[in-house]
Design an enzyme around this catalytic site. Structure first.
Site, PDB file in Angstrom:
ATOM      1  N   TYR A  63       0.830  -1.216   0.000  1.00  0.00           N
ATOM      2  CA  TYR A  63       0.000   0.000   0.000  1.00  0.00           C
ATOM      3  C   TYR A  63       0.863   1.264   0.000  1.00  0.00           C
ATOM      4  CZ  TYR A  63      -3.561   3.283   1.767  1.00  0.00           C
ATOM      5  OH  TYR A  63      -4.409   4.348   1.944  1.00  0.00           O
ATOM      6  N   LYS A  72       0.983   4.082  -2.933  1.00  0.00           N
ATOM      7  CA  LYS A  72       0.597   5.464  -2.643  1.00  0.00           C
ATOM      8  C   LYS A  72       1.747   6.437  -2.894  1.00  0.00           C
ATOM      9  CE  LYS A  72      -3.724   5.065  -1.461  1.00  0.00           C
ATOM     10  NZ  LYS A  72      -4.770   5.588  -2.367  1.00  0.00           N
TER      11      LYS A  72
END
Length: 304
Positions: free
Chosen positions: A171, A175
């Protein structure tokens, strides 16, 4: 009095719940016609249902606004292309793209499966790239045809992408990649009248309320400010997606509760120049001296 986005057509991905739903409703409240995209999957990306997207469309229409649902997979070429086509077919134009869709598959790196890495990269990073690519092609064609373009893109990064987050290697990497994509898109698309920015939000969503239950809990007192309500993030997103944000591009904003922060990102800090090649020992000594002068990195406390 007309709203800030009167006459604009806005796409919001992952808009069936959480932050995306809040953004879609806020844009509609400000006069935008909204395309609500959502696959209706679980928090880990499994399953699927048309219900969440249509539910948000129903809310907007019940309040007197205009909206249509889109259930395509925006991490595929066909799904992303149909997303743009849905806006143009339904409302005759496209002015703003809000890339928000995503899910989590958290694991410590030693336990992180390749499939979980690929799935999170796909929905967050590829799921930003493909809608952006097809929207950019539409806006470039509009500009080349001599029509004025005042387009906006709002991407969704995270504090995890800016500062890192234990247990979220996939993640955080995705991001962080979204920030890089935002900077490149802002530089490339400005000539066509397109502004591209990113937000790093903190709010109570399906992705945060389980893992960070205490931090994300709603206030117990009646009438108290709900700091983690996703609706707190949407005003900044609406402004960035409106014509009122003219001149703002290539920036990253953190939005949480009643706080807005301009993130300054990587920039040169303390430096040392020998004017010749270092030995490894010298390089190490210089690095330690520079680190003593440098600011201590921030710490992220939860996924966004």
């Amino acid at each position: 009095m007309s709203g800030l986005c009167e006459g604009r057509v806005v796409l919001v991905t992952g808009a069936g719940r959480g932050l995306g739903r809040a953004h879609a409703l806020a844009f509609a409240e400000q006069g935008a016609r909204v395309v609500v995209n959502d696959l209706g999957v679980g928090v880990d990306g499994e399953g699927g249902s048309a219900g969440p997207a249509q539910s948000v469309v129903d809310e907007i229409q019940a309040a007197g606004g205009e909206a249509v649902a889109h259930g395509g997979d925006i991490a595929t070429t066909s799904g992303a292309a149909s997303l743009i086509a849905t806006a143009v077919d339904a409302f005759g134009a496209l002015h703003t793209l809000v890339n928000n869709a995503g899910f989590l598959r958290d694991r410590m790196l030693v336990n992180l499966d390749e499939d979980d890495w690929d799935a999170v990269m796909r929905v967050h990073l590829k799921g930003h790239f493909l809608p952006l690519k097809h929207a950019a092609a539409y806006w470039r064609a509009e500009a080349k045809a001599g029509r004025e373009v005042a387009a906006r893109v709002v991407n969704t990064s995270s504090g995890a992408g800016l500062l890192g987050s234990v247990g979220q290697g996939n993640y955080s990497a995705a991001k962080a990649g979204i920030v890089g994509l935002t900077l490149v898109a802002a530089a490339e698309m400005g000539r066509y009248g397109v502004q591209v920015n990113a937000i790093a939000p903190a709010a109570r969503t399906r992705m945060t309320e389980g893992t960070f239950a205490e931090a994300m809990a709603a206030p117990g007192a009646v009438g108290a400010f709900d700091a983690m309500a996703p609706e707190n993030v949407s005003p900044l997103v609406v402004w960035l997606g409106s014509a009122a944000s003219e001149g703002v591009t290539g920036r990253v904003f953190e939005a949480e509760a009643g706080r807005i922060t301009v993130m300054e990102g990587w920039r040169p800090g303390p430096t040392s120049d020998k004017g010749a090649r270092w030995t490894p020992r010298e390089a190490g000594e210089a690095a330690l001296e520079l680190l003593a002068e440098a600011e201590t990195p921030g710490v992220v406390y939860g996924s966004r």
